[in-house]
Enzyme design. Structure first.
Site, PDB file in Angstrom:
ATOM      1  N   ASP A 228     -46.150  64.376  45.240  1.00  0.00           N
ATOM      2  CA  ASP A 228     -46.768  63.623  44.157  1.00  0.00           C
ATOM      3  C   ASP A 228     -47.497  64.528  43.160  1.00  0.00           C
ATOM      4  O   ASP A 228     -48.132  65.510  43.553  1.00  0.00           O
ATOM      5  CB  ASP A 228     -47.784  62.657  44.791  1.00  0.00           C
ATOM      6  CG  ASP A 228     -48.448  61.737  43.798  1.00  0.00           C
ATOM      7  OD1 ASP A 228     -47.756  60.873  43.260  1.00  0.00           O
ATOM      8  OD2 ASP A 228     -49.679  61.883  43.568  1.00  0.00           O
ATOM      9  N   GLU A 300     -42.305  65.543  41.949  1.00  0.00           N
ATOM     10  CA  GLU A 300     -42.596  64.715  40.773  1.00  0.00           C
ATOM     11  C   GLU A 300     -43.317  65.565  39.742  1.00  0.00           C
ATOM     12  O   GLU A 300     -44.498  65.877  39.886  1.00  0.00           O
ATOM     13  CB  GLU A 300     -43.482  63.522  41.138  1.00  0.00           C
ATOM     14  CG  GLU A 300     -43.685  62.602  39.960  1.00  0.00           C
ATOM     15  CD  GLU A 300     -45.024  61.872  39.928  1.00  0.00           C
ATOM     16  OE1 GLU A 300     -45.081  60.798  39.324  1.00  0.00           O
ATOM     17  OE2 GLU A 300     -46.021  62.374  40.500  1.00  0.00           O
TER      18      GLU A 300
HETATM   19  C1  GLC Z   1     -48.135  59.920  40.712  1.00  0.00           C
HETATM   20  C2  GLC Z   1     -47.759  58.562  41.247  1.00  0.00           C
HETATM   21  C3  GLC Z   1     -48.662  57.543  40.658  1.00  0.00           C
HETATM   22  C4  GLC Z   1     -50.087  57.865  41.067  1.00  0.00           C
HETATM   23  C5  GLC Z   1     -50.455  59.285  40.664  1.00  0.00           C
HETATM   24  C6  GLC Z   1     -51.713  59.727  41.338  1.00  0.00           C
HETATM   25  O1  GLC Z   1     -47.873  60.059  39.368  1.00  0.00           O
HETATM   26  O2  GLC Z   1     -46.400  58.300  40.987  1.00  0.00           O
HETATM   27  O3  GLC Z   1     -48.316  56.242  41.051  1.00  0.00           O
HETATM   28  O4  GLC Z   1     -50.973  56.967  40.463  1.00  0.00           O
HETATM   29  O5  GLC Z   1     -49.461  60.198  41.031  1.00  0.00           O
HETATM   30  O6  GLC Z   1     -51.507  59.936  42.706  1.00  0.00           O
END
Ligand code: GLC
Length: 582
Positions: A228, A300
């Site tokens: 993440d 991500e």
């Molecule tokens: C990422 C997740 C999102 C979350 C953020 C903080 O972007 O996809 O849903 O709010 O991280 O953890």
């Protein structure tokens, strides 16, 4: 005329590698499916999805040929950011079940041969995590150990004796990224909510702790992690004054001073150390203890292309010398809409990603069109274009990721209060019964979409033609040599029509596959052989958008005289006569 058309030939560099290797690894050319656990299936009747529900319905994913499931966070959490605020990285939140349920899920996934990928949220913990509580409290016996687990700073002492935050840094969710803690008389840093304090990766103990968490789940048999918020993992170090340098203004239009887009994030996004950290985690996955199967990382990273690609690995002299994530998510086709870019622009995004992939073993492209943080595909593009985008996703070279419900064309649901991202997180629509078969509770955690009687799995499974049926067909096609190893030739007929073919030159046992996508609202007539070389005169319609009445599955069409209805996508299959890829 021909020069006017974008015309690209991409030999997929992995072809020769595959021939030598003979067998693909389990994740290569895979189809991954993101489950948002709160919304997939409620197994205990409390209105919220859980692990029992996932176990019950995992076999459904086999029908759409899913290789692996990525579960959004299932860990213990106060749910301030629906699970992305974790208070115990080694335990399951009671709303989802128990560690026993998780073991059952692993057992079921092994039976079905569907791999499980967990969400790893290393940038921050919850403020309710014991590390943070100890870090806040100088009287805690463990204070010394946890003192530097988070990013703490005294702030700036103003002439009037008051304090202000150590820098102008902003939270992704708006407002200052610094929050004051009385008990410690310091500010802590949080890229997201104040309830999500950032872990301090400049502290080696944090590295070790997070690596042990990875090992803990790897020992339970998980096949990898989606990491993440990767670009946020590091921020610049303190300056000579003991505070942090401010970030410059971005100058972006329509950005209020407390909004994230107001600043240019040179001190808090995509720092060099971040890439090394991803490589460090890859080394954990590659440890001998876990070598009974390849474990993978998805990253991500909403970063510019050249940075996103660095997450694949460290490149020297054009080759990867140290590996990182197998799948740095490719958000290019999600962040840039076809409507804005037109076909020519869309081709550029596809081509640029493919042409810039680093060279190394097992390097594949991947394609993402939606997730829990944005609006659903069918809403962004109109439900009638659902097939068109499912075709695109499943026929480009590489790996695909589907957000739950996209395979049946689920749409956003307006939720007047609460997080605006919730529009795309509503319960999975299984059938036409109460709560779309998602839950037996009187109230579900988010409302079920009104259209559930027309848009659900059971209905679409029983129709002759449906979004789901098309996805099932595409799943079968993805297993062909052509869609795995075939080269790609792309062309734009006009701003609304994109065509491409996948082909293995000189292999008469592998059909040629041509894809025609008409995003526009008028029918288009053209000679497909003008845009794509070496096509047979006749090809058979394998998959076509469900609203097409003039071109139907199984039809034979003449490639030099094609009529493509508006908003229709078509997959054509034909005999491969090409001896050379051209
Ligand atoms: C990422 C997740 C999102 C979350 C953020 C903080 O972007 O996809 O849903 O709010 O991280 O953890």
């Amino acid at each position: 005329m021909k020069l006017l058309f974008t015309f690209i030939v991409l030999a997929i560099c992995s072809v020769s590698g595959r021939i030598l290797k003979m067998v693909d690894d389990w994740w290569e050319y895979g189809h991954f499916y993101q489950i948002y656990p709160r919304s997939f299936k409620d197994g205990n009747g409390d209105g919220t999805g859980d692990l029992k529900g996932i176990i019950e319905n995992l076999s459904y994913l086999k029908t759409i040929d899913v290789t692996g499931v990525w579960l959004s966070p299932i860990f213990k959490s106060p749910m301030k950011d629906t699970g992305y605020d974790i208070s115990d990285f080694r335990n399951i939140d009671p709303i989802f079940g128990t560690l026993d349920d998780f073991e059952h899920l692993m057992a079921r996934s092994r039976e079905l041969d569907i791999k499980i990928i967990l969400d790893f949220v290393p940038n921050h913990s919850s403020d309710q995590h014991e590390w943070f509580k100890k870090s806040c409290n100088p009287n805690d016996p463990d204070f010394e150990k946890y003192k530097d687990f988070y990013v703490w700073n005294n702030g700036k002492l103003l002439p009037d004796g008051t304090r202000s935050p150590p820098s102008n840094w902003l939270s992704v969710f708006t407002g200052s990224a610094w929050t004051w803690v009385e008990s410690r008389q310091q500010y802590y840093y949080h890229q997201f909510l104040p309830a999500q304090p950032d872990l301090n990766f400049r502290n080696p103990a944090v590295h070790e702790e997070m690596k042990e968490i990875l090992r803990y789940w790897l020992r339970k048999g998980v096949s990898g992690f989606r990491i993440d918020a990767v670009p946020h993992l590091y921020e610049s170090e303190e300056n000579a004054d003991g505070v942090y340098d401010d970030e410059p203004l971005s100058g972006a239009d329509r950005c209020e001073p407390d909004e994230y887009c107001y600043l240019n994030h040179i001190h808090t996004h995509d720092l060099n150390e971040t890439f090394d950290l991803v490589y460090e985690w890859r080394r954990v996955l590659d440890e001998d203890e876990f070598s009974n199967q390849t474990r993978i990382l998805m990253a991500e990273a909403y970063s510019p292309l050249e940075l996103a690609l660095r997450y694949y690995g460290r490149v020297e002299n054009g080759e990867i010398v140290e590996y990182g994530a197998q799948m740095p998510f490719n958000f290019e086709l999600m962040s840039n809409t076809w409507m804005e870019t037109g076909s020519y622009g869309y081709i550029k995004y596809i081509e640029t990603w493919l042409l810039n992939l680093p060279k190394g073993n097992g390097i594949h492209a991947n394609w993402v069109l939606g997730n829990h943080d944005g609006s659903r595909l069918a809403t962004r593009y109109k439900p009638s274009r659902t097939d068109l985008f499912n075709i695109l996703l499943k026929t480009l070279p590489g790996i695909t990721v589907t957000y739950y419900g996209e395979e049946i064309g689920m749409t956003d649901v307006l939720i007047p209060s609460g997080d605006k991202r919730e529009v795309a997180r509503t319960p999975m629509q299984w059938d036409s019964s109460q709560n779309a078969g998602f839950s037996s509770a009187s109230l579900t955690w988010l409302p079920v979409a009104d259209n559930f009687t027309e848009c659900n799995v059971e209905l679409q499974r029983n129709l002759d033609r449906s979004f789901l049926k098309n996805v099932i067909e595409l799943g079968k096609l993805r297993r062909t040599k052509t869609l795995k190893y075939g080269g790609l030739q792309l062309a734009a007929v006009d701003e609304d029509v994109l065509v491409y073919k996948r082909q293995i030159a000189g292999d008469a046992t592998a059909d040629v596959i041509a894809v025609v996508l008409n995003l526009g609202t008028i029918d288009k007539y053209f000679d497909l052989t003008y845009y794509l070389s070496a096509l047979p005169e006749k090809m058979t319609v394998s998959v076509v958008s469900i609203h097409s009445t003039t071109i139907n599955p199984g039809d034979s069409v003449e490639t030099n005289n094609l009529k493509v209805p508006s908003e229709v996508g078509i997959v054509l299959v034909g005999q491969n006569n090409s001896r050379y890829f051209m």
